[in-house]
Design a protein around this motif. Sequence first.
Motif, mmCIF file in Angstrom:
data_model
loop_
_atom_site.group_PDB
_atom_site.id
_atom_site.type_symbol
_atom_site.label_atom_id
_atom_site.label_comp_id
_atom_site.label_asym_id
_atom_site.label_seq_id
_atom_site.Cartn_x
_atom_site.Cartn_y
_atom_site.Cartn_z
ATOM 1 N N LEU A 12 0.611 -1.330 -0.123
ATOM 2 C CA LEU A 12 0.365 -0.049 0.233
ATOM 3 C C LEU A 12 0.884 0.942 -0.227
ATOM 4 O O LEU A 12 0.982 2.656 -0.613
ATOM 5 C CB LEU A 12 -1.062 -0.086 0.721
ATOM 6 C CG LEU A 12 -2.098 -1.127 1.074
ATOM 7 C CD1 LEU A 12 -3.086 -1.006 2.924
ATOM 8 C CD2 LEU A 12 -3.187 -0.949 0.069
ATOM 9 N N MET A 40 -5.709 -1.989 -3.176
ATOM 10 C CA MET A 40 -6.565 -0.467 -2.771
ATOM 11 C C MET A 40 -5.727 0.635 -3.897
ATOM 12 O O MET A 40 -5.014 0.705 -4.067
ATOM 13 C CB MET A 40 -6.562 -0.708 -1.974
ATOM 14 C CG MET A 40 -7.095 -1.555 -0.578
ATOM 15 S SD MET A 40 -7.118 -0.789 0.960
ATOM 16 C CE MET A 40 -7.448 -2.047 2.056
ATOM 17 N N ARG A 67 -4.831 4.403 7.348
ATOM 18 C CA ARG A 67 -5.949 4.106 7.699
ATOM 19 C C ARG A 67 -6.697 3.871 6.633
ATOM 20 O O ARG A 67 -6.422 4.225 5.340
ATOM 21 C CB ARG A 67 -6.858 5.215 8.253
ATOM 22 C CG ARG A 67 -6.915 6.435 7.577
ATOM 23 C CD ARG A 67 -8.015 7.222 9.041
ATOM 24 N NE ARG A 67 -8.385 9.040 8.438
ATOM 25 C CZ ARG A 67 -9.211 9.017 7.932
ATOM 26 N NH1 ARG A 67 -10.036 8.640 7.644
ATOM 27 N NH2 ARG A 67 -9.048 10.690 7.088
ATOM 28 N N VAL A 68 -8.152 3.649 6.677
ATOM 29 C CA VAL A 68 -9.158 2.835 5.153
ATOM 30 C C VAL A 68 -10.102 3.490 4.884
ATOM 31 O O VAL A 68 -10.951 3.694 6.611
ATOM 32 C CB VAL A 68 -8.471 1.004 5.258
ATOM 33 C CG1 VAL A 68 -10.239 1.161 4.329
ATOM 34 C CG2 VAL A 68 -8.508 0.368 5.174
ATOM 35 N N GLY A 71 -13.253 1.030 1.944
ATOM 36 C CA GLY A 71 -12.363 0.426 1.215
ATOM 37 C C GLY A 71 -11.427 0.946 0.346
ATOM 38 O O GLY A 71 -10.428 -0.532 -0.533
ATOM 39 N N ARG A 72 -10.999 1.653 0.521
ATOM 40 C CA ARG A 72 -9.290 2.646 -0.431
ATOM 41 C C ARG A 72 -8.875 2.967 0.322
ATOM 42 O O ARG A 72 -8.878 3.664 1.916
ATOM 43 C CB ARG A 72 -9.833 3.275 -1.015
ATOM 44 C CG ARG A 72 -11.462 2.965 -2.160
ATOM 45 C CD ARG A 72 -11.502 4.468 -2.890
ATOM 46 N NE ARG A 72 -11.606 4.020 -4.045
ATOM 47 C CZ ARG A 72 -13.717 5.147 -4.376
ATOM 48 N NH1 ARG A 72 -14.032 5.624 -3.093
ATOM 49 N NH2 ARG A 72 -14.361 4.389 -5.260
ATOM 50 N N ILE A 73 -6.936 2.982 0.920
ATOM 51 C CA ILE A 73 -6.774 2.958 1.567
ATOM 52 C C ILE A 73 -6.920 4.801 1.526
ATOM 53 O O ILE A 73 -6.948 5.295 0.421
ATOM 54 C CB ILE A 73 -5.035 2.891 1.466
ATOM 55 C CG1 ILE A 73 -3.825 3.233 2.221
ATOM 56 C CG2 ILE A 73 -4.515 3.185 -0.052
ATOM 57 C CD1 ILE A 73 -3.713 2.900 3.588
#
Length: 85
Positions: A12, A40, A67-68, A71-73
């Motif tokens: 990520l 992501m 953090r998310v 559903g995405r970083i």
Amino acid sequence: MTSIRDLLGEALGVGERYRLRLEERDGVLVADHPNDASPMDIAVVEGLDRLEERPPPEPVTVEIVDRVVDGRIAGRVVESYRRDA
């Protein structure tokens, strides 16, 4: 020993900065993750006050945060580029 969390963090790019083109998807500024291994996309949710336009016409520098969101970083704008600069 390397954990799954460590491997995911590497994929990520948490803490890394990238120059990205943003687009609006469902009311959120989003960028495709530049790392093909990332599962992501990036939701840019911090530092939006640095932007003159949403989405900005030019790529901006985004830092990946830990953090998310939806559903995405998550990412934050750390530098934008003005047309008249």
